[in-house]
Design an enzyme around this catalytic site. Structure first.
Site, PDB file in Angstrom:
ATOM      1  N   LYS A  51      28.508  50.051  32.722  1.00  0.00           N
ATOM      2  CA  LYS A  51      27.016  50.046  32.867  1.00  0.00           C
ATOM      3  C   LYS A  51      26.605  48.476  33.443  1.00  0.00           C
ATOM      4  O   LYS A  51      25.740  48.853  34.241  1.00  0.00           O
ATOM      5  CB  LYS A  51      26.473  50.306  31.492  1.00  0.00           C
ATOM      6  CG  LYS A  51      26.614  51.577  31.037  1.00  0.00           C
ATOM      7  CD  LYS A  51      25.984  51.601  29.519  1.00  0.00           C
ATOM      8  CE  LYS A  51      26.070  53.089  28.963  1.00  0.00           C
ATOM      9  NZ  LYS A  51      25.815  53.692  27.970  1.00  0.00           N
ATOM     10  N   GLN A  95      24.097  50.804  22.640  1.00  0.00           N
ATOM     11  CA  GLN A  95      25.184  51.805  22.836  1.00  0.00           C
ATOM     12  C   GLN A  95      25.630  52.229  21.367  1.00  0.00           C
ATOM     13  O   GLN A  95      25.466  51.753  20.141  1.00  0.00           O
ATOM     14  CB  GLN A  95      26.370  50.776  23.271  1.00  0.00           C
ATOM     15  CG  GLN A  95      27.589  51.569  23.516  1.00  0.00           C
ATOM     16  CD  GLN A  95      27.175  52.557  24.596  1.00  0.00           C
ATOM     17  OE1 GLN A  95      26.625  52.381  25.707  1.00  0.00           O
ATOM     18  NE2 GLN A  95      28.013  53.666  24.701  1.00  0.00           N
ATOM     19  N   ASP A 118      17.458  55.478  27.399  1.00  0.00           N
ATOM     20  CA  ASP A 118      18.299  56.565  26.911  1.00  0.00           C
ATOM     21  C   ASP A 118      17.581  57.865  26.725  1.00  0.00           C
ATOM     22  O   ASP A 118      18.075  59.033  26.531  1.00  0.00           O
ATOM     23  CB  ASP A 118      18.798  56.023  25.545  1.00  0.00           C
ATOM     24  CG  ASP A 118      20.129  55.574  25.718  1.00  0.00           C
ATOM     25  OD1 ASP A 118      20.887  56.291  26.606  1.00  0.00           O
ATOM     26  OD2 ASP A 118      20.663  54.954  24.816  1.00  0.00           O
TER      27      ASP A 118
HETATM   28  N1  LIG Z   1      23.252  54.561  23.811  1.00  0.00           N
HETATM   29  C1  LIG Z   1      24.248  55.693  24.381  1.00  0.00           C
HETATM   30  N2  LIG Z   1      25.234  55.679  23.657  1.00  0.00           N
HETATM   31  C2  LIG Z   1      25.800  56.814  24.220  1.00  0.00           C
HETATM   32  C3  LIG Z   1      25.800  57.484  25.159  1.00  0.00           C
HETATM   33  C4  LIG Z   1      24.608  57.285  25.813  1.00  0.00           C
HETATM   34  O1  LIG Z   1      24.046  58.202  26.628  1.00  0.00           O
HETATM   35  N3  LIG Z   1      23.526  56.467  25.313  1.00  0.00           N
HETATM   36  N4  LIG Z   1      26.647  58.433  25.757  1.00  0.00           N
HETATM   37  C5  LIG Z   1      28.103  58.386  25.088  1.00  0.00           C
HETATM   38  C6  LIG Z   1      28.781  57.284  25.886  1.00  0.00           C
HETATM   39  N5  LIG Z   1      28.631  57.113  27.459  1.00  0.00           N
HETATM   40  C7  LIG Z   1      27.681  56.367  27.771  1.00  0.00           C
HETATM   41  O2  LIG Z   1      26.954  55.405  26.853  1.00  0.00           O
HETATM   42  C8  LIG Z   1      29.442  57.441  28.440  1.00  0.00           C
HETATM   43  C9  LIG Z   1      30.767  58.152  28.040  1.00  0.00           C
HETATM   44  C10 LIG Z   1      31.463  58.485  29.126  1.00  0.00           C
HETATM   45  C11 LIG Z   1      31.315  58.050  30.373  1.00  0.00           C
HETATM   46  C12 LIG Z   1      32.390  58.223  31.537  1.00  0.00           C
HETATM   47  O3  LIG Z   1      32.032  58.007  32.598  1.00  0.00           O
HETATM   48  N6  LIG Z   1      33.281  58.906  31.140  1.00  0.00           N
HETATM   49  C13 LIG Z   1      34.437  59.004  32.107  1.00  0.00           C
HETATM   50  C14 LIG Z   1      35.957  58.910  31.437  1.00  0.00           C
HETATM   51  C15 LIG Z   1      35.804  57.551  30.945  1.00  0.00           C
HETATM   52  C16 LIG Z   1      37.351  57.408  29.844  1.00  0.00           C
HETATM   53  O4  LIG Z   1      38.274  57.428  30.683  1.00  0.00           O
HETATM   54  O5  LIG Z   1      37.282  57.047  28.866  1.00  0.00           O
HETATM   55  C17 LIG Z   1      34.607  60.311  32.844  1.00  0.00           C
HETATM   56  O6  LIG Z   1      34.086  61.284  32.128  1.00  0.00           O
HETATM   57  O7  LIG Z   1      34.961  60.378  33.889  1.00  0.00           O
HETATM   58  C18 LIG Z   1      30.261  57.528  30.659  1.00  0.00           C
HETATM   59  C19 LIG Z   1      29.312  57.021  29.614  1.00  0.00           C
HETATM   60  C20 LIG Z   1      28.005  57.978  23.721  1.00  0.00           C
HETATM   61  N7  LIG Z   1      27.525  56.700  23.474  1.00  0.00           N
HETATM   62 MG   LIG Z   2      22.431  58.895  27.833  1.00  0.00          MG
END
Ligand SMILES: Nc1nc2c(c(=O)[nH]1)N[C@@H](CN(C=O)c1ccc(C(=O)N[C@@H](CCC(=O)O)C(=O)O)cc1)CN2
Ligand SMILES: [Mg+2]
Length: 287
Positions: A51, A95, A118
């Site tokens: 991020k 987060q 968010d």
């Molecule tokens: N305050 C927040 N917390 C959390 C959120 C959120 O939207 N707001 N969502 C999830 C975690 N998350 C962002 O925070 C998030 C999860 C996954 C990815 C992502 O790009 N994943 C990759 C793989 C990454 C890996 O190898 O682990 C993919 O899918 O290609 C981005 C953001 C929970 N917490």
């Molecule tokens: Mg979100």
């Protein structure tokens, strides 16, 4: 075919970088995002790092506040109160998940709705539900709709969207977003009778349950668009781990008209939409 979330996210970031430029030259505003991370959860650390990096890449100001696992709820509330009145901060993101001793609902309720990038604050979910302008819309749900449109085009009118999952973070808001697109929307969940049959009615199937590879080929209507929100790390027989979605990708891929992979589907869009919300917050509410 695969719907490439990485590519779609990159395209969105290019557009956002231009909007950031325009905001700077026309109104002297540089959008600022502050991300707060409590504790050392390894996955959260990766997400926060991404991020921060991507926020900077589109020309915005990025601040990161890292707090010890033992940080009290009161201390976190004090930090949020300060960020709420800081005019250089247009977006605040805490987060999740938070350590057990901190009440997530209380934290979310404390973030000023105008800075709640968010989109989790009740004011924003209420605005989304009412179709009011100025709502900051949760990032993952926005990403789901953008990716569905990537394959189906902008007009989703009349399509049957079946959402598996009813969380406040994904299931409920994504249902409202597809409803706004004039889809017929069904929210299915663990108590839905004959879930596979319900899913087979979907033109657009969104899986947001957090159960690794639950959706199989015979749950999917041939040609349907499948959006996989799940991010599950599973252990393989050789002890290594692998990231899989809520959809059994290899099984479903030959049946679906299009499918988002995991990784590389909805995940990257979640972060790109966070940047989009921060630009939006700065545009609407920025000084
Ligand atoms: N305050 C927040 N917390 C959390 C959120 C959120 O939207 N707001 N969502 C999830 C975690 N998350 C962002 O925070 C998030 C999860 C996954 C990815 C992502 O790009 N994943 C990759 C793989 C990454 C890996 O190898 O682990 C993919 O899918 O290609 C981005 C953001 C929970 N917490
Ligand atoms: Mg979100």
């Amino acid at each position: 075919m695969n719907i490439d979330g990485k590519q779609a996210a990159a395209e969105l970031r290019v557009r956002l970088a231009k909007e950031v430029d325009a905001l700077q030259s026309e109104r002297g505003i540089t959008p600022g995002l502050t991300v707060v991370l409590v504790g050392e959860d390894p996955a959260s650390q990766v997400y926060v790092r991404n991020k921060v990096k991507q926020t900077r890449e589109v020309g915005m100001i990025s601040n990161e506040i890292r707090l010890d696992e033992s940080t009290t709820e009161e201390a976190l509330l004090t930090i949020l109160a300060e960020l709420n009145i800081d005019d250089t901060v247009h977006g605040i993101l805490v987060q999740l998940p938070l350590p057990k001793h901190i009440n997530e609902e209380k934290i979310i309720a404390t973030i000023k709705p105008e800075k709640d990038v968010d989109g989790f604050h009740a004011m924003n979910s209420g605005r989304l539900l009412n179709g009011e302008k100025g709502a900051l819309v949760p990032c993952t749900p926005q990403g789901c709709v953008i990716l569905a449109k990537h394959h189906l085009g902008d007009d989703l009118s009349g399509k049957h969207a079946v959402i598996i999952g009813r969380s406040n973070i994904v299931g409920k808001p994504v249902s409202i977003l597809f409803l706004q697109e004039n889809c017929t929307v069904t929210i299915a969940h663990s108590r839905t009778q004959d879930l596979p049959n319900m899913c087979r009615q979907a033109d657009i199937l969104v899986a947001a349950v957090g159960r690794p590879e639950m959706v199989k080929a015979d749950w999917v209507k041939p040609g349907a668009t499948v959006i996989d929100v799940g991010i599950n790390r599973i252990e393989l027989s050789d002890g290594k781990t692998k990231l899989v979605g809520d959809v059994d990708f290899n099984d479903v891929s030959p049946v679906a008209g299009a499918i988002t992979p995991v990784p590389g589907g909805v995940g990257p869009m979640t972060i790109a939409c966070l940047l989009k919300n921060t630009v939006e917050a700065a545009k609407i509410y920025g000084k």
